[in-house]
Motif scaffolding. Structure first.
Motif, short mmCIF file in Angstrom:
data_model
loop_
_atom_site.label_atom_id
_atom_site.label_comp_id
_atom_site.label_asym_id
_atom_site.label_seq_id
_atom_site.Cartn_x
_atom_site.Cartn_y
_atom_site.Cartn_z
N LYS A 100 0.83 -1.22 0.00
CA LYS A 100 0.00 0.00 0.00
C LYS A 100 0.86 1.26 0.00
CE LYS A 100 -4.10 -2.08 2.11
NZ LYS A 100 -3.67 -3.46 1.86
N ILE A 101 1.89 1.22 -0.86
CA ILE A 101 2.79 2.37 -1.04
C ILE A 101 2.35 3.12 -2.29
CG2 ILE A 101 5.19 3.06 -1.50
CD1 ILE A 101 6.06 0.45 -0.12
N GLN A 102 2.39 4.43 -2.23
CA GLN A 102 1.99 5.25 -3.38
C GLN A 102 2.93 4.98 -4.57
OE1 GLN A 102 1.67 9.44 -2.54
NE2 GLN A 102 1.74 10.03 -4.70
N LEU A 103 2.36 4.78 -5.75
CA LEU A 103 3.14 4.54 -6.97
C LEU A 103 3.14 5.80 -7.84
CD1 LEU A 103 4.62 2.38 -8.78
CD2 LEU A 103 2.40 2.05 -9.91
N ALA A 104 4.31 6.16 -8.35
CA ALA A 104 4.43 7.33 -9.23
C ALA A 104 5.09 6.92 -10.54
CB ALA A 104 5.25 8.43 -8.55
#
Length: 228
Positions: A100-104
């Protein structure tokens, strides 16, 4: 805010392991990857980045041929080492989802890069490319040595010395190709990282990029910090 850059090889199991270890050690708030939306879909669907004749209108004939040949070569090399091209990027994306880590997505749209390639490639570089192909056929050892490829292990991320030798030769022999495929995209990706820094000043970022981009991107990021 801290940014950790990981330089990878797109067909290396070592890169997959390196990404896992780094994410485990850093516990980043954001994972940034050298992908655009079209390439992300291709990676997730486990297919090569196919181009078709209709794309010529948008990316130019030279960009179309480059994508076609490049995709074919990557597929062949991937089969040699048993790793699907882009597997390390898929690993980074999956880790972001699982934890649940933000993806960029930080890379320039592939259509823009291929269109710029079509515009920038000169006749001189095309003739030089043909010459290099023939030299590769008749003087393979010398050709591999000149580009540092005689020290290249497809299963591993190349050593920094080998990467720099390859980048130097590419820049000397194909300056326009180098500018479009490396320099312009380095600037684009650093700007994307800078935007993330400004938007999320307290968050940490792990950025996964090709090994040939890492050193120059680190230099650009240091210049930004100095300006600040």
């Amino acid at each position: 805010m801290a940014i950790t850059l990981i330089g990878t090889s797109h067909i290396s199991r070592e890169s997959i392991q390196q990404i896992r270890k780094t994410v485990e050690a850093v516990s980043p708030d954001i994972i940034a990857v050298e992908l655009d939306r079209r390439r992300l879909l291709a990676v997730l669907e486990q297919r090569s980045r196919k181009v078709n004749l209709a794309d010529i209108r948008h990316i130019g004939l030279k960009g179309y041929l480059f994508a076609l040949i490049g995709g074919y070569v990557q597929e062949k090399l991937g089969k040699m080492v048993g790793v699907k091209p882009g597997a390390e990027m898929k690993e980074a994306v999956q880790l972001a989802k699982e934890r649940k880590i933000q993806l960029a997505l930080i890379d320039q749209p592939i259509e823009v890069t291929l269109r710029r390639f079509s515009q920038a490639l000169t006749w001189k570089e095309k003739f030089r490319m043909v010459g290099d192909v023939f030299r590769g056929i008749f003087q393979p050892k010398k050709q591999l040595h000149d580009f540092g490829l005689d020290q290249f292990d497809l299963r591993k991320v190349p050593a920094e010395k080998v990467i720099q030798q390859m980048m130097t030769q590419l820049k000397l022999r194909y300056p326009n190709i180098y500018h479009v495929l490396v320099e312009e995209r380095n600037i684009y990706m650093v700007k994307k990282l800078q935007e993330l820094q400004q938007k999320y000043p307290e968050k940490t970022i792990v950025a996964v990029v090709g090994a040939g981009h890492k050193r120059e991107m680190e230099e650009l990021l240091r210049k930004i910090d100095v300006v600040k």
